[in-house]
Design a protein around this motif. Sequence first.
Motif, PDB file in Angstrom:
ATOM      1  N   LYS A 203       0.721  -2.976  -4.667  1.00 49.99           N
ATOM      2  CA  LYS A 203       2.002  -2.978  -4.409  1.00 49.99           C
ATOM      3  C   LYS A 203       3.012  -2.818  -5.455  1.00 49.99           C
ATOM      4  O   LYS A 203       2.794  -3.730  -6.508  1.00 49.99           O
ATOM      5  CB  LYS A 203       2.411  -4.488  -3.664  1.00 49.99           C
ATOM      6  CG  LYS A 203       3.729  -4.737  -3.218  1.00 49.99           C
ATOM      7  CD  LYS A 203       3.725  -6.129  -2.538  1.00 49.99           C
ATOM      8  CE  LYS A 203       5.407  -6.322  -2.345  1.00 49.99           C
ATOM      9  NZ  LYS A 203       5.718  -7.673  -1.924  1.00 49.99           N
TER      10      LYS A 203
ATOM     11  N   SER B  42      -6.099  11.614   2.970  1.00 51.70           N
ATOM     12  CA  SER B  42      -4.604  11.866   2.217  1.00 51.70           C
ATOM     13  C   SER B  42      -3.730  11.293   3.392  1.00 51.70           C
ATOM     14  O   SER B  42      -2.570  11.109   2.688  1.00 51.70           O
ATOM     15  CB  SER B  42      -4.679  13.520   2.307  1.00 51.70           C
ATOM     16  OG  SER B  42      -4.691  14.158   3.389  1.00 51.70           O
TER      17      SER B  42
ATOM     18  N   ALA C 290      -4.897   0.157  -3.351  1.00 53.68           N
ATOM     19  CA  ALA C 290      -3.556   0.489  -3.712  1.00 53.68           C
ATOM     20  C   ALA C 290      -2.702  -0.643  -4.141  1.00 53.68           C
ATOM     21  O   ALA C 290      -3.263  -1.888  -3.530  1.00 53.68           O
ATOM     22  CB  ALA C 290      -2.795   1.051  -2.341  1.00 53.68           C
TER      23      ALA C 290
ATOM     24  N   GLN D  39      -3.417   7.696   2.559  1.00 53.91           N
ATOM     25  CA  GLN D  39      -2.868   7.533   1.536  1.00 53.91           C
ATOM     26  C   GLN D  39      -1.224   7.474   1.573  1.00 53.91           C
ATOM     27  O   GLN D  39      -0.638   6.879   1.041  1.00 53.91           O
ATOM     28  CB  GLN D  39      -3.229   8.257   0.331  1.00 53.91           C
ATOM     29  CG  GLN D  39      -4.871   8.016  -0.035  1.00 53.91           C
ATOM     30  CD  GLN D  39      -5.318   9.214  -0.883  1.00 53.91           C
ATOM     31  OE1 GLN D  39      -5.104  10.343  -0.715  1.00 53.91           O
ATOM     32  NE2 GLN D  39      -6.293   8.853  -1.815  1.00 53.91           N
ATOM     33  N   LYS D  40      -0.704   8.434   2.413  1.00 54.46           N
ATOM     34  CA  LYS D  40       0.463   8.860   2.557  1.00 54.46           C
ATOM     35  C   LYS D  40       1.263   7.711   3.353  1.00 54.46           C
ATOM     36  O   LYS D  40       2.315   7.268   2.826  1.00 54.46           O
ATOM     37  CB  LYS D  40       0.820  10.101   3.351  1.00 54.46           C
ATOM     38  CG  LYS D  40       2.291  10.486   3.457  1.00 54.46           C
ATOM     39  CD  LYS D  40       2.433  11.766   4.212  1.00 54.46           C
ATOM     40  CE  LYS D  40       3.726  12.019   4.542  1.00 54.46           C
ATOM     41  NZ  LYS D  40       4.117  13.439   5.558  1.00 54.46           N
ATOM     42  N   GLU D  41       0.661   7.352   4.186  1.00 48.98           N
ATOM     43  CA  GLU D  41       1.097   5.939   4.931  1.00 48.98           C
ATOM     44  C   GLU D  41       1.314   4.710   3.957  1.00 48.98           C
ATOM     45  O   GLU D  41       2.387   4.213   4.086  1.00 48.98           O
ATOM     46  CB  GLU D  41       0.331   5.737   6.190  1.00 48.98           C
ATOM     47  CG  GLU D  41       0.579   6.796   7.210  1.00 48.98           C
ATOM     48  CD  GLU D  41      -0.183   6.385   8.342  1.00 48.98           C
ATOM     49  OE1 GLU D  41      -0.900   5.410   8.588  1.00 48.98           O
ATOM     50  OE2 GLU D  41       0.052   7.076   9.482  1.00 48.98           O
ATOM     51  N   LEU D  42       0.465   4.457   3.131  1.00 49.89           N
ATOM     52  CA  LEU D  42       0.386   3.525   2.060  1.00 49.89           C
ATOM     53  C   LEU D  42       1.496   3.701   1.352  1.00 49.89           C
ATOM     54  O   LEU D  42       2.368   2.625   1.139  1.00 49.89           O
ATOM     55  CB  LEU D  42      -0.857   3.540   1.513  1.00 49.89           C
ATOM     56  CG  LEU D  42      -2.234   2.681   2.213  1.00 49.89           C
ATOM     57  CD1 LEU D  42      -3.469   2.995   1.628  1.00 49.89           C
ATOM     58  CD2 LEU D  42      -1.761   1.417   2.347  1.00 49.89           C
ATOM     59  N   ARG D  43       1.888   4.820   0.683  1.00 42.71           N
ATOM     60  CA  ARG D  43       3.028   5.073  -0.181  1.00 42.71           C
ATOM     61  C   ARG D  43       4.308   4.887   0.479  1.00 42.71           C
ATOM     62  O   ARG D  43       5.089   4.382  -0.101  1.00 42.71           O
ATOM     63  CB  ARG D  43       2.707   6.522  -0.713  1.00 42.71           C
ATOM     64  CG  ARG D  43       1.476   6.920  -1.573  1.00 42.71           C
ATOM     65  CD  ARG D  43       1.675   8.302  -2.560  1.00 42.71           C
ATOM     66  NE  ARG D  43       0.544   8.505  -3.032  1.00 42.71           N
ATOM     67  CZ  ARG D  43      -0.255   9.367  -2.562  1.00 42.71           C
ATOM     68  NH1 ARG D  43      -0.175   9.880  -1.639  1.00 42.71           N
ATOM     69  NH2 ARG D  43      -1.440   9.648  -3.515  1.00 42.71           N
ATOM     70  N   ASN D  44       4.228   5.168   1.629  1.00 38.60           N
ATOM     71  CA  ASN D  44       5.260   4.853   2.556  1.00 38.60           C
ATOM     72  C   ASN D  44       5.898   3.425   2.810  1.00 38.60           C
ATOM     73  O   ASN D  44       7.027   2.941   2.779  1.00 38.60           O
ATOM     74  CB  ASN D  44       5.324   5.547   3.862  1.00 38.60           C
ATOM     75  CG  ASN D  44       5.190   6.969   3.974  1.00 38.60           C
ATOM     76  OD1 ASN D  44       5.715   7.719   3.118  1.00 38.60           O
ATOM     77  ND2 ASN D  44       4.957   7.651   5.329  1.00 38.60           N
TER      78      ASN D  44
ATOM     79  N   PHE E  43       3.240   1.358  -1.608  1.00 35.49           N
ATOM     80  CA  PHE E  43       2.156   1.091  -2.492  1.00 35.49           C
ATOM     81  C   PHE E  43       1.705   2.115  -3.386  1.00 35.49           C
ATOM     82  O   PHE E  43       2.181   3.294  -3.182  1.00 35.49           O
ATOM     83  CB  PHE E  43       0.843   0.936  -1.536  1.00 35.49           C
ATOM     84  CG  PHE E  43       0.802  -0.315  -0.811  1.00 35.49           C
ATOM     85  CD1 PHE E  43       0.243  -1.437  -1.525  1.00 35.49           C
ATOM     86  CD2 PHE E  43       1.092  -0.547   0.424  1.00 35.49           C
ATOM     87  CE1 PHE E  43       0.182  -2.840  -0.909  1.00 35.49           C
ATOM     88  CE2 PHE E  43       1.194  -1.644   1.229  1.00 35.49           C
ATOM     89  CZ  PHE E  43       0.601  -2.832   0.523  1.00 35.49           C
ATOM     90  N   GLU E  44       1.027   1.819  -4.579  1.00 37.38           N
ATOM     91  CA  GLU E  44       0.578   3.199  -5.409  1.00 37.38           C
ATOM     92  C   GLU E  44      -0.786   3.102  -5.165  1.00 37.38           C
ATOM     93  O   GLU E  44      -1.454   2.243  -5.384  1.00 37.38           O
ATOM     94  CB  GLU E  44       1.123   2.934  -6.803  1.00 37.38           C
ATOM     95  CG  GLU E  44       0.369   3.981  -7.769  1.00 37.38           C
ATOM     96  CD  GLU E  44       0.557   3.142  -9.161  1.00 37.38           C
ATOM     97  OE1 GLU E  44       0.017   3.917 -10.278  1.00 37.38           O
ATOM     98  OE2 GLU E  44       1.256   2.133  -9.363  1.00 37.38           O
ATOM     99  N   ILE E  45      -1.315   4.323  -4.882  1.00 38.55           N
ATOM    100  CA  ILE E  45      -2.688   4.442  -4.643  1.00 38.55           C
ATOM    101  C   ILE E  45      -3.341   4.440  -6.176  1.00 38.55           C
ATOM    102  O   ILE E  45      -2.977   5.203  -7.140  1.00 38.55           O
ATOM    103  CB  ILE E  45      -3.197   5.717  -4.198  1.00 38.55           C
ATOM    104  CG1 ILE E  45      -2.494   5.893  -2.822  1.00 38.55           C
ATOM    105  CG2 ILE E  45      -4.706   5.728  -3.913  1.00 38.55           C
ATOM    106  CD1 ILE E  45      -2.760   4.970  -1.822  1.00 38.55           C
TER     107      ILE E  45
END
Length: 236
Positions: free
Chosen positions: A235, A204, A233, A207-212, A215-217
């Motif tokens: 872009k 989790s 994820a 996933q948060k770092e990717l959204r930052n 990115f969309e999971i």
Amino acid sequence: MEKQEKIVSMFNNIAPTYDKANRVLSMGIDISWRNKACIKTFELYGKKTIDKIVDVACGTGDMILFWKQNANKKEITLKNIVGVDPSVGMMEVGKKKLPEVEFIEAFATSIPLEDESADILSISYGIRNVVQRQEAFFEFARVLKKGGLVVISEFTKNQKETPLDYLTAFYMDKILPVVGGIISKNKEAYRYLPDSIDEFLTTSNLQKELRNAGFEIVYTKAFSMKISTLIIAKKI
């Protein structure tokens, strides 16, 4: 940077035995994990022609082989695939296996490729070795085209809730360092693996770092008693 350089030196040291150790320690299951990552990614991307795949922390080129094989099976035209890794020793092994592939010496936080030049960027069992992880995710977003996919396969930290969770933890903590140490003659390197997983973020938080980073999971799945997790994820 000192910690990052130490990790690179460790991988240079174990490069000659790395592929053999991987297959033995995973009992060959990592082949299934890698294939599933490729198949799902191609399904989600949905294009029959792909300009470029970038495999970061490519090591000896294992994941590059899986991308190429699965593209052929799916009759996908893959115009270019590039391996990126800071470990020269690992890439020297990769160049012998894949002489037709371009390998680039670079860190995940500083990839010498143009903006929005890649369709897919993968990193398999390497993101935990990136000290500046959030910076790497921003770099991945820079290199990927809009709508491009980042594909992460990794050993993630899980809570011990069932007997299988404890059995998995015992294998990773007690068995893996001993067997890996015997094969590679570098017990410290294979002690690092369970320690790095233990220090690593949960799925989790990853996933948060990717959204930052923008990115969309789009897909998350754990395999083999939650030993390995696949996150894909897009872009946006």
